[in-house]
Design a protein around this motif. Structure first.
Motif, PDB file in Angstrom:
ATOM      1  N   LEU A  15     -36.183  -8.887  26.389  1.00 25.19           N
ATOM      2  CA  LEU A  15     -34.793  -8.817  25.779  1.00 25.19           C
ATOM      3  C   LEU A  15     -33.831  -8.528  26.581  1.00 25.19           C
ATOM      4  O   LEU A  15     -32.702  -8.886  27.029  1.00 25.19           O
ATOM      5  CB  LEU A  15     -34.733  -8.007  24.522  1.00 25.19           C
ATOM      6  N   GLU A  16     -34.020  -7.227  27.351  1.00 26.05           N
ATOM      7  CA  GLU A  16     -32.973  -6.717  28.248  1.00 26.05           C
ATOM      8  C   GLU A  16     -32.996  -7.205  29.867  1.00 26.05           C
ATOM      9  O   GLU A  16     -32.084  -6.935  30.411  1.00 26.05           O
ATOM     10  CB  GLU A  16     -33.331  -5.092  28.370  1.00 26.05           C
ATOM     11  N   ARG A  17     -34.043  -7.761  30.240  1.00 27.82           N
ATOM     12  CA  ARG A  17     -34.346  -7.949  31.760  1.00 27.82           C
ATOM     13  C   ARG A  17     -34.794  -9.187  31.719  1.00 27.82           C
ATOM     14  O   ARG A  17     -34.647  -9.890  33.106  1.00 27.82           O
ATOM     15  CB  ARG A  17     -35.124  -7.008  32.477  1.00 27.82           C
ATOM     16  N   GLY A  18     -35.131  -9.920  31.026  1.00 26.16           N
ATOM     17  CA  GLY A  18     -35.623 -11.485  30.870  1.00 26.16           C
ATOM     18  C   GLY A  18     -34.464 -12.476  31.336  1.00 26.16           C
ATOM     19  O   GLY A  18     -33.183 -12.065  31.337  1.00 26.16           O
ATOM     20  N   LEU A  21     -32.456 -16.858  27.284  1.00 27.94           N
ATOM     21  CA  LEU A  21     -31.220 -16.553  26.488  1.00 27.94           C
ATOM     22  C   LEU A  21     -31.548 -16.366  25.206  1.00 27.94           C
ATOM     23  O   LEU A  21     -32.378 -17.533  24.596  1.00 27.94           O
ATOM     24  CB  LEU A  21     -30.130 -17.631  26.572  1.00 27.94           C
ATOM     25  N   ARG A  90     -21.548 -14.164  29.696  1.00 27.90           N
ATOM     26  CA  ARG A  90     -22.127 -13.078  29.863  1.00 27.90           C
ATOM     27  C   ARG A  90     -22.801 -12.677  28.474  1.00 27.90           C
ATOM     28  O   ARG A  90     -22.177 -12.790  27.486  1.00 27.90           O
ATOM     29  CB  ARG A  90     -21.454 -11.576  30.913  1.00 27.90           C
ATOM     30  N   ILE A  91     -23.915 -12.004  28.448  1.00 32.33           N
ATOM     31  CA  ILE A  91     -24.551 -11.452  27.273  1.00 32.33           C
ATOM     32  C   ILE A  91     -24.994 -10.038  27.687  1.00 32.33           C
ATOM     33  O   ILE A  91     -25.333  -9.642  28.857  1.00 32.33           O
ATOM     34  CB  ILE A  91     -25.654 -12.388  26.871  1.00 32.33           C
ATOM     35  N   ASP A  92     -25.033  -9.208  26.634  1.00 39.96           N
ATOM     36  CA  ASP A  92     -25.157  -7.769  26.800  1.00 39.96           C
ATOM     37  C   ASP A  92     -26.574  -7.331  26.804  1.00 39.96           C
ATOM     38  O   ASP A  92     -27.444  -8.353  26.491  1.00 39.96           O
ATOM     39  CB  ASP A  92     -24.329  -6.706  25.889  1.00 39.96           C
ATOM     40  N   CYS A  93     -26.770  -6.178  26.972  1.00 40.11           N
ATOM     41  CA  CYS A  93     -28.408  -5.627  27.315  1.00 40.11           C
ATOM     42  C   CYS A  93     -29.385  -5.923  26.056  1.00 40.11           C
ATOM     43  O   CYS A  93     -30.449  -6.511  26.379  1.00 40.11           O
ATOM     44  CB  CYS A  93     -28.333  -4.072  27.275  1.00 40.11           C
ATOM     45  N   ASP A  94     -28.797  -5.914  24.708  1.00 46.97           N
ATOM     46  CA  ASP A  94     -29.706  -6.072  23.695  1.00 46.97           C
ATOM     47  C   ASP A  94     -29.434  -7.525  22.709  1.00 46.97           C
ATOM     48  O   ASP A  94     -29.769  -7.785  21.961  1.00 46.97           O
ATOM     49  CB  ASP A  94     -29.442  -4.966  22.725  1.00 46.97           C
ATOM     50  N   GLN A  95     -28.601  -8.320  23.856  1.00 46.30           N
ATOM     51  CA  GLN A  95     -28.343  -9.741  23.467  1.00 46.30           C
ATOM     52  C   GLN A  95     -27.779  -9.890  21.928  1.00 46.30           C
ATOM     53  O   GLN A  95     -27.964 -10.891  21.454  1.00 46.30           O
ATOM     54  CB  GLN A  95     -29.307 -10.557  23.780  1.00 46.30           C
ATOM     55  N   ASP A  96     -26.848  -9.070  21.807  1.00 44.39           N
ATOM     56  CA  ASP A  96     -26.262  -9.079  20.331  1.00 44.39           C
ATOM     57  C   ASP A  96     -24.538  -9.251  20.404  1.00 44.39           C
ATOM     58  O   ASP A  96     -23.929  -8.935  19.517  1.00 44.39           O
ATOM     59  CB  ASP A  96     -26.386  -8.125  19.386  1.00 44.39           C
ATOM     60  N   ALA A  97     -24.087  -9.365  21.599  1.00 41.22           N
ATOM     61  CA  ALA A  97     -22.778  -9.694  22.066  1.00 41.22           C
ATOM     62  C   ALA A  97     -22.511 -10.681  23.218  1.00 41.22           C
ATOM     63  O   ALA A  97     -23.204 -10.507  24.240  1.00 41.22           O
ATOM     64  CB  ALA A  97     -22.043  -8.446  22.181  1.00 41.22           C
ATOM     65  N   VAL A  98     -21.414 -11.469  23.324  1.00 38.34           N
ATOM     66  CA  VAL A  98     -21.412 -12.220  24.284  1.00 38.34           C
ATOM     67  C   VAL A  98     -19.900 -12.039  24.961  1.00 38.34           C
ATOM     68  O   VAL A  98     -19.014 -11.493  24.223  1.00 38.34           O
ATOM     69  CB  VAL A  98     -21.438 -13.728  24.195  1.00 38.34           C
TER      70      VAL A  98
ATOM     71  N   CYS B 118     -22.883  -3.181  30.209  1.00 37.34           N
ATOM     72  CA  CYS B 118     -23.953  -3.916  29.544  1.00 37.34           C
ATOM     73  C   CYS B 118     -24.106  -5.419  29.480  1.00 37.34           C
ATOM     74  O   CYS B 118     -24.992  -5.799  29.510  1.00 37.34           O
ATOM     75  CB  CYS B 118     -23.814  -3.662  27.824  1.00 37.34           C
ATOM     76  N   PHE B 119     -22.926  -5.832  30.159  1.00 38.61           N
ATOM     77  CA  PHE B 119     -22.930  -7.308  30.294  1.00 38.61           C
ATOM     78  C   PHE B 119     -23.116  -7.665  31.755  1.00 38.61           C
ATOM     79  O   PHE B 119     -22.755  -8.212  32.507  1.00 38.61           O
ATOM     80  CB  PHE B 119     -21.461  -7.986  29.938  1.00 38.61           C
ATOM     81  N   TYR B 120     -24.349  -7.281  32.245  1.00 46.59           N
ATOM     82  CA  TYR B 120     -24.784  -7.527  33.613  1.00 46.59           C
ATOM     83  C   TYR B 120     -25.540  -8.808  33.764  1.00 46.59           C
ATOM     84  O   TYR B 120     -26.136  -9.105  34.979  1.00 46.59           O
ATOM     85  CB  TYR B 120     -25.799  -6.257  33.964  1.00 46.59           C
ATOM     86  N   ARG B 121     -25.557  -9.679  32.732  1.00 48.79           N
ATOM     87  CA  ARG B 121     -26.132 -11.128  32.966  1.00 48.79           C
ATOM     88  C   ARG B 121     -25.181 -12.178  32.337  1.00 48.79           C
ATOM     89  O   ARG B 121     -24.505 -12.183  31.380  1.00 48.79           O
ATOM     90  CB  ARG B 121     -27.800 -11.036  31.995  1.00 48.79           C
ATOM     91  N   CYS B 122     -25.313 -13.150  33.580  1.00 44.66           N
ATOM     92  CA  CYS B 122     -24.616 -14.225  33.307  1.00 44.66           C
ATOM     93  C   CYS B 122     -25.325 -15.455  32.592  1.00 44.66           C
ATOM     94  O   CYS B 122     -26.658 -15.420  32.893  1.00 44.66           O
ATOM     95  CB  CYS B 122     -23.867 -14.906  34.505  1.00 44.66           C
ATOM     96  N   VAL B 123     -24.807 -16.480  31.686  1.00 42.62           N
ATOM     97  CA  VAL B 123     -25.477 -17.538  31.500  1.00 42.62           C
ATOM     98  C   VAL B 123     -25.018 -18.673  32.459  1.00 42.62           C
ATOM     99  O   VAL B 123     -24.173 -19.025  32.405  1.00 42.62           O
ATOM    100  CB  VAL B 123     -25.318 -17.823  29.935  1.00 42.62           C
ATOM    101  N   LEU B 128     -30.571 -16.766  32.201  1.00 38.65           N
ATOM    102  CA  LEU B 128     -29.820 -15.534  32.511  1.00 38.65           C
ATOM    103  C   LEU B 128     -30.022 -15.091  33.788  1.00 38.65           C
ATOM    104  O   LEU B 128     -31.093 -14.871  34.221  1.00 38.65           O
ATOM    105  CB  LEU B 128     -30.021 -14.348  31.423  1.00 38.65           C
ATOM    106  N   GLU B 130     -28.942 -11.976  36.552  1.00 39.34           N
ATOM    107  CA  GLU B 130     -28.062 -10.773  36.726  1.00 39.34           C
ATOM    108  C   GLU B 130     -27.030 -10.820  37.792  1.00 39.34           C
ATOM    109  O   GLU B 130     -27.426 -11.321  38.755  1.00 39.34           O
ATOM    110  CB  GLU B 130     -29.369  -9.754  36.934  1.00 39.34           C
TER     111      GLU B 130
END
Lengths: 132, 132
Positions: A15-18, A21, A90-98, B118-123, B128, B130
């Motif tokens: 979720l956090e580092r993968g 999406l 972009r998506i956030d660490c816990d992928q519940d906001a873009v 928290c938004f350290y990843r781009c789609v 994703l 970083e």
């Protein structure tokens, strides 16, 4: 699995580092989306996306949201002309906001009240004051 | 009316153009809060506030949120040191989202994973990546 469905991350590491999406939609099937002006950095609006809105945004490069009041998909600018060309998402660490960095079309605004940004009021001394 | 309660706007005009702070909390009693770095404009995080968190943020000038996972009030930085000094707080047209411009304390970050934002990843191309 519908065409709009996204995978679910199997664990926190994914979720956090993968690289997959794996947006976490809420109980209503929605994820929060912040749009900022790619040029100025100003926060323009906060809206919601369902899976279809996110998918269409990624596929078309133009922001789509889900209107909670109308309970329907909504291409930003469809009637107002304020189409948002997405320059980065972009998506956030816990992928519940873009976070979308957008170039607003039409008159360059995003707010139905007529302001450039929906956030046209500051809270100052407990009251709201309209500020550029 | 509890000490944390806020008034309800009587109509759309008051909600959108009025000077009375009348936040519209959702069914869970929460409002979305976007925090940006007051210096760089970068979106740092998207979190949630209940009435108490919003009240404490306004009273103390330091960002307080409501942790949905822990179901409790949470002063940002209490354990991490990443206290957020609020330089400006705005509310959107329909008063269901707030935007905080903050100066992040501690190491200057906001994300529990270790990144500044928290938004350290781009789609990018559906996956994703970083990115700073």
């Amino acid at each position: 699995m519908t065409p709009d469905a996204f995978p679910v991350a199997p664990d926190t590491q994914a979720l956090e580092r993968g690289a997959i999406l794996s947006p976490r939609f809420n109980a209503d099937g929605l994820i929060a989306a912040v749009a900022t002006d790619a040029g100025t950095g100003e926060v323009l609006m906060l809206a919601w996306m369902n899976a279809e809105a996110l998918r269409r945004t990624l596929e078309t490069g133009e922001a789509h949201y889900f209107s909670r009041s109308r309970a329907s998909l909504w291409k930003k600018g469809e009637t107002s002309g304020q189409v948002q060309a997405v320059q980065e998402i972009r998506i956030d660490c816990d992928q519940d906001a873009v976070w979308l960095k957008v170039a607003p079309g039409g008159d360059g605004g995003a707010c139905h009240v007529g302001f450039r940004s929906c956030f046209y009021r500051c809270v100052e001394g407990g009251v709201l004051v309209e500020r550029p």
